[in-house]
Motif scaffolding. Structure first.
Motif, short mmCIF file in Angstrom:
data_model
loop_
_atom_site.label_atom_id
_atom_site.label_comp_id
_atom_site.label_asym_id
_atom_site.label_seq_id
_atom_site.Cartn_x
_atom_site.Cartn_y
_atom_site.Cartn_z
N TYR A 60 0.91 -1.10 -0.04
CA TYR A 60 0.16 0.10 0.05
C TYR A 60 0.77 1.19 0.05
CZ TYR A 60 -3.32 -3.65 1.68
OH TYR A 60 -3.86 -4.74 1.71
N ASN A 61 0.58 2.50 -0.58
CA ASN A 61 1.39 3.54 -0.59
C ASN A 61 0.34 4.43 0.25
OD1 ASN A 61 -0.81 4.74 -1.76
ND2 ASN A 61 -0.26 4.32 -4.04
N ALA A 62 1.39 5.81 0.34
CA ALA A 62 0.64 6.71 1.31
C ALA A 62 -0.62 7.14 1.11
CB ALA A 62 1.48 7.90 1.46
N ASP A 63 -1.20 7.15 -0.11
CA ASP A 63 -2.46 7.60 -0.37
C ASP A 63 -3.53 6.56 -0.12
OD1 ASP A 63 -1.86 9.87 -1.57
OD2 ASP A 63 -1.55 9.24 -3.75
N ASP A 64 -3.21 5.37 -0.15
CA ASP A 64 -3.94 4.15 0.29
C ASP A 64 -4.14 4.25 1.89
OD1 ASP A 64 -4.13 3.13 -2.26
OD2 ASP A 64 -2.60 1.85 -1.93
N ILE A 65 -3.22 4.55 2.53
CA ILE A 65 -3.11 4.50 4.14
C ILE A 65 -3.91 5.76 4.42
CG2 ILE A 65 -1.66 4.90 6.17
CD1 ILE A 65 0.57 3.35 4.42
N ARG A 66 -3.97 7.02 3.80
CA ARG A 66 -4.66 8.17 4.22
C ARG A 66 -6.23 7.85 3.81
NH1 ARG A 66 -0.97 11.09 0.89
NH2 ARG A 66 0.86 11.85 2.33
N ARG A 67 -6.36 7.27 2.61
CA ARG A 67 -7.95 6.88 2.47
C ARG A 67 -8.36 5.86 3.46
NH1 ARG A 67 -6.76 7.56 -2.88
NH2 ARG A 67 -5.95 5.38 -2.90
N ALA A 68 -7.69 5.19 3.80
CA ALA A 68 -8.21 4.11 4.85
C ALA A 68 -8.29 4.72 6.16
CB ALA A 68 -7.16 2.79 4.90
N GLU A 69 -7.34 5.34 6.48
CA GLU A 69 -7.33 6.49 7.69
C GLU A 69 -8.86 7.08 7.81
OE1 GLU A 69 -5.07 10.06 10.23
OE2 GLU A 69 -4.81 9.44 8.10
N CYS A 70 -9.21 7.67 6.86
CA CYS A 70 -10.32 8.67 6.86
C CYS A 70 -11.70 7.59 6.65
CB CYS A 70 -10.62 9.26 5.49
SG CYS A 70 -9.52 10.61 5.27
N ASP A 71 -11.46 6.37 6.16
CA ASP A 71 -12.59 5.52 6.54
C ASP A 71 -12.71 4.82 7.98
OD1 ASP A 71 -13.03 5.53 3.42
OD2 ASP A 71 -11.79 3.66 3.29
N VAL A 72 -11.83 4.80 8.59
CA VAL A 72 -11.82 4.37 9.91
C VAL A 72 -12.41 5.40 10.76
CG1 VAL A 72 -10.20 3.78 11.76
CG2 VAL A 72 -9.71 2.65 9.58
N ILE A 73 -12.19 6.45 10.55
CA ILE A 73 -12.50 7.78 11.30
C ILE A 73 -13.96 8.02 11.15
CG2 ILE A 73 -12.43 10.14 11.63
CD1 ILE A 73 -9.42 10.02 11.38
N LYS A 74 -14.43 7.93 9.88
CA LYS A 74 -15.82 7.94 9.49
C LYS A 74 -16.81 7.07 10.16
CE LYS A 74 -15.30 10.35 5.31
NZ LYS A 74 -14.93 10.32 3.73
N LYS A 75 -15.99 5.32 9.88
CA LYS A 75 -17.01 4.47 10.54
C LYS A 75 -16.96 4.32 11.97
CE LYS A 75 -17.95 2.75 6.57
NZ LYS A 75 -19.47 2.75 6.17
N LEU A 76 -16.07 5.04 12.58
CA LEU A 76 -16.09 4.94 14.16
C LEU A 76 -16.95 6.10 14.60
CD1 LEU A 76 -12.42 4.23 15.05
CD2 LEU A 76 -14.57 2.47 15.00
N ASN A 77 -17.53 6.81 13.63
CA ASN A 77 -18.07 8.21 13.94
C ASN A 77 -17.37 9.18 14.78
OD1 ASN A 77 -20.77 7.28 12.62
ND2 ASN A 77 -21.12 6.24 14.26
N TRP A 78 -16.16 9.19 14.51
CA TRP A 78 -15.30 10.40 15.21
C TRP A 78 -15.15 10.03 16.58
CZ3 TRP A 78 -11.84 13.56 12.80
CH2 TRP A 78 -11.95 13.98 11.50
N GLN A 79 -15.80 8.86 17.14
CA GLN A 79 -15.48 8.53 18.48
C GLN A 79 -14.32 7.83 18.81
OE1 GLN A 79 -19.50 6.44 19.57
NE2 GLN A 79 -20.75 8.25 18.84
N LEU A 80 -13.27 8.58 19.00
CA LEU A 80 -12.10 7.97 19.22
C LEU A 80 -11.33 8.00 20.74
CD1 LEU A 80 -10.29 10.14 16.26
CD2 LEU A 80 -11.32 7.62 16.33
N HIS A 81 -12.26 8.61 21.60
CA HIS A 81 -11.81 8.03 22.80
C HIS A 81 -12.27 6.74 23.46
CE1 HIS A 81 -10.43 8.97 26.71
NE2 HIS A 81 -11.50 8.72 27.29
N ALA A 82 -11.48 5.84 23.86
CA ALA A 82 -11.78 4.45 24.38
C ALA A 82 -10.92 4.22 25.50
CB ALA A 82 -11.74 3.59 23.24
#
Length: 142
Positions: A60-82
């Motif tokens: 995977y390249n940097a763009d793939d990782i950035r896109r996946a990062e955005c997908d993760v954040i969106k699917k977690l509904n920005w609820q990142l405190h755990a």
């Protein structure tokens, strides 16, 4: 990378996989994205995208990782405190142990057991930990 950051990445990874069916070929990308998000949330210095590309062995390249990062954040509904086990131990020990020097020692032992039970069991490390070391740690923690 700190142990609680790894725990946070595992929490994100678990939550993401619970919400989204992921193709087997994309699991590594999701895991790397979760590590990146956790590092941004919990570390002072995040890993470079080039380092993450190296971990993926160029798959995977940097763009793939950035896109996946955005997908993760969106699917977690920005609820990142755990709450991770390390965070719980630190909070509990601050309330329970009033001597800072003793609290540091107790936290080190508590952290060892958290690592052993939570992370070690998932990586098979618990089976390789020598029994005398476990006994000594139990005795010190008591």
């Amino acid at each position: 990378m700190r142990n609680d950051t790894v725990g946070l990445a595992m929490c994100y990874f678990d939550r993401f996989l619970s919400a989204v069916p992921v193709d087997k070929a994309e699991v590594q990308l999701v895991a790397v994205a979760c590590v990146l998000v956790a590092a941004k949330f919990g570390e002072r210095r995040m890993p470079a995208l080039a380092d993450l590309e190296f971990v993926c062995q160029g798959k995977y390249n940097a763009d793939d990782i950035r896109r996946a990062e955005c997908d993760v954040i969106k699917k977690l509904n920005w609820q990142l405190h755990a709450v991770t086990p390390h965070m719980f131990c630190a909070h509990f020990l601050r309330a329970a142990v009033h001597q800072p020097a003793r609290a540091a020692i107790v936290f080190r032992h508590a952290e060892f057991f958290v690592d052993l039970s939570f992370y070690g069991a998932q990586r098979g490390r618990a089976a390789r930990t020598p029994r005398p070391r476990i006994r000594r740690s139990r005795a010190r923690a008591a």
